[in-house]
Design a protein around this motif. Sequence first.
Motif, short mmCIF file in Angstrom:
data_model
loop_
_atom_site.label_atom_id
_atom_site.label_comp_id
_atom_site.label_asym_id
_atom_site.label_seq_id
_atom_site.Cartn_x
_atom_site.Cartn_y
_atom_site.Cartn_z
N GLN A 253 0.30 -1.01 0.04
CA GLN A 253 0.10 0.10 -0.50
C GLN A 253 1.18 0.67 0.16
O GLN A 253 0.54 2.44 0.35
CB GLN A 253 -1.31 -0.10 1.30
N GLY A 254 1.67 1.31 0.46
CA GLY A 254 2.91 2.36 -0.23
C GLY A 254 3.76 2.78 1.11
O GLY A 254 3.96 4.26 1.48
N LYS A 255 2.82 1.79 2.33
CA LYS A 255 3.49 3.01 4.29
C LYS A 255 5.20 2.61 3.72
O LYS A 255 5.63 0.80 4.03
CB LYS A 255 2.24 1.82 4.57
N ILE A 256 5.73 2.98 4.45
CA ILE A 256 7.02 3.19 4.79
C ILE A 256 7.28 1.86 5.96
O ILE A 256 6.67 2.30 7.02
CB ILE A 256 7.58 4.49 4.98
N LEU A 257 7.93 0.94 5.32
CA LEU A 257 8.21 0.23 6.70
C LEU A 257 9.56 0.32 8.04
O LEU A 257 9.80 0.09 8.81
CB LEU A 257 8.42 -0.99 6.54
N GLU A 258 10.53 0.89 6.77
CA GLU A 258 12.06 1.01 7.76
C GLU A 258 12.77 2.07 6.07
O GLU A 258 12.38 2.11 5.60
CB GLU A 258 12.65 -0.72 8.03
N LYS A 259 13.86 2.83 7.00
CA LYS A 259 14.74 3.19 6.27
C LYS A 259 16.04 2.70 6.76
O LYS A 259 16.92 2.17 7.58
CB LYS A 259 14.60 4.54 6.73
N GLY A 260 17.11 2.90 5.49
CA GLY A 260 18.56 3.21 5.64
C GLY A 260 18.96 1.85 5.74
O GLY A 260 20.82 1.41 6.42
N LEU A 261 18.05 0.57 6.11
CA LEU A 261 19.25 -0.58 5.91
C LEU A 261 19.92 -1.52 5.20
O LEU A 261 20.05 -0.89 4.11
CB LEU A 261 17.99 -1.92 6.72
N ARG A 262 21.13 -2.30 5.92
CA ARG A 262 22.16 -2.30 4.39
C ARG A 262 22.44 -3.74 5.35
O ARG A 262 22.74 -4.09 5.32
CB ARG A 262 22.94 -1.79 4.46
N GLY A 263 22.56 -4.70 4.37
CA GLY A 263 23.56 -5.50 3.98
C GLY A 263 22.71 -7.07 4.88
O GLY A 263 21.83 -7.22 4.40
N THR A 264 22.89 -7.91 6.07
CA THR A 264 22.65 -8.57 6.57
C THR A 264 21.33 -8.26 7.37
O THR A 264 20.49 -8.52 7.59
CB THR A 264 23.07 -9.07 8.11
N ALA A 265 21.27 -6.31 7.65
CA ALA A 265 20.23 -6.20 8.64
C ALA A 265 19.38 -6.48 7.55
O ALA A 265 17.70 -6.16 8.16
CB ALA A 265 20.91 -5.01 9.24
N LEU A 266 18.91 -5.41 6.41
CA LEU A 266 18.27 -5.41 5.48
C LEU A 266 17.36 -7.28 4.75
O LEU A 266 16.64 -7.48 4.93
CB LEU A 266 18.71 -4.83 3.75
N GLU A 267 18.61 -8.51 4.94
CA GLU A 267 18.54 -9.33 4.46
C GLU A 267 17.25 -10.01 5.55
O GLU A 267 16.43 -10.23 5.36
CB GLU A 267 19.55 -10.12 4.73
N LEU A 268 17.35 -9.78 6.99
CA LEU A 268 16.54 -10.00 8.13
C LEU A 268 15.17 -9.30 7.55
O LEU A 268 14.27 -10.30 8.56
CB LEU A 268 17.52 -10.12 9.32
N PHE A 269 15.60 -8.59 7.76
CA PHE A 269 14.14 -7.25 7.96
C PHE A 269 12.84 -7.69 7.17
O PHE A 269 11.62 -8.07 7.01
CB PHE A 269 14.80 -5.79 7.38
N ILE A 270 13.46 -8.02 5.43
CA ILE A 270 13.14 -8.36 4.23
C ILE A 270 11.99 -9.94 4.86
O ILE A 270 11.49 -10.29 4.62
CB ILE A 270 13.67 -8.19 3.08
N GLU A 271 13.06 -10.30 5.20
CA GLU A 271 13.23 -11.76 5.24
C GLU A 271 11.31 -12.17 6.58
O GLU A 271 10.58 -13.02 6.66
CB GLU A 271 13.96 -12.84 6.28
N GLY A 272 12.02 -11.00 7.56
CA GLY A 272 11.07 -11.45 8.29
C GLY A 272 8.99 -10.92 7.59
O GLY A 272 8.54 -11.60 8.79
N GLN A 273 9.00 -9.58 7.09
CA GLN A 273 8.23 -9.21 6.44
C GLN A 273 7.55 -9.75 5.43
O GLN A 273 6.53 -10.22 5.51
CB GLN A 273 8.58 -8.44 5.94
N LEU A 274 8.28 -11.54 4.88
CA LEU A 274 7.83 -11.80 3.89
C LEU A 274 7.25 -13.23 5.40
O LEU A 274 7.11 -14.49 3.94
CB LEU A 274 8.71 -12.21 2.77
N LYS A 275 6.90 -13.47 6.24
CA LYS A 275 7.12 -14.99 6.22
C LYS A 275 5.21 -15.37 6.39
O LYS A 275 5.11 -14.25 6.62
CB LYS A 275 6.99 -15.08 7.65
#
Length: 275
Positions: A253-275
Motif C-alpha cells: 500500500q506504500g506505507k514506509i516500513l523501514e529506512k537505511g538498512l544494508r547487508g545482513t540487517a536488510l536481509e533479515l528485515f525482508i525475511e521477517g516481513q515475508l514470512k
Amino acid sequence: DGDIDVTVSRQGQPKVGGTKSNKAWQKVNELQAIYSLKFDSLTAPLYMEDLNEEQRQQILTQYEATEKEMLEKVLQVAEDNLDNALGYFIVTSMAGSQELDPLRLKAMIDDMPAEYQQRQEIVDILKAMEAAAKVAVGEPMQDFTLPDTEGNEVNVKDEVAKNKITILDFWATWCKPCCEEMPNMVSLYEQFHDKGLGIVGVSLDTDKEAWVKGIADMKMAWKQVGDMKGWKSECVDLYQVRAIPFVVVVDQQGKILEKGLRGTALELFIEGQLK
C-alpha cells in the motif's frame, strides 16, 4: 560579550575561556580530544590479521555506542548554551546527523532567541525537518514518476502495488559503496522475489550510458528509473537522501516500513516481513 581569556602553552592546545560561550566551547574541544583517544583505542584492533567477524562486529558496536555517548555530551553543552552563538553553532552543525532525534532538535530550536530562529540556516533546517517527517517510518510513501532506461515514464507507486514488499534503492554507478552492496541486493532479489519482494532502483547517475552498462554488468534484474540529474533529481529532496546507498522499504500500500538498512540487517528485515 565580556572578557575573553586566552592561555597558550608550548606543551598543549591553547585554551580560550572567560565568557559563557567560550568556556563551553573549550569543554567541547576537551570532549573531542578525550573521545578521539577512545576511538583510536577502539579501532586499533581492527587492523589485526587474526580478527574474526564476530570480534569485528563487537568493536563496531562499541564504537557506535561511544559515538552516541559523545553526541549526548555535546548536545548537553548545546542545550545549556541555546541563548548564545555556541548553541546555535552546535545545533546548525549537527542538524543533519541521523543520530539526532528530530523532536529534540525542534525543541532546541524552539528554545533559541527569536533572532536565531529567524536566520536562514534555521529556516532551511526546519523545512528539511518538515520534508523528512513526510517520509518517516509509518508514513505513506511520497510518489514520483521517472523514466526507465528506455525512456518510458514509470510511476513508482504503481510498481510498489505489484509486490508485497518493495525496496526503493537509491544508488549510482559512480558510488563505490553502492556497487559493493549490489551483490547483496542481487542475492536478496533472487532469494525473495518469488515470495513477493520487488526492488525499484532509483539512480542518481548523470551519465545514461554508464547507468545502463552498470545495470547489465551487475546483473540487476529489477526495475530501474532515473532522470540523469544526479543530486538535483526531484526524488533526492522528496526522500531527504543525504548519502547513498540508501534504501526505503515499503509495503504493497506504500506505507514506509523501514529506512537505511544494508547487508545482513536488510536481509533479515525482508525475511521477517515475508514470512
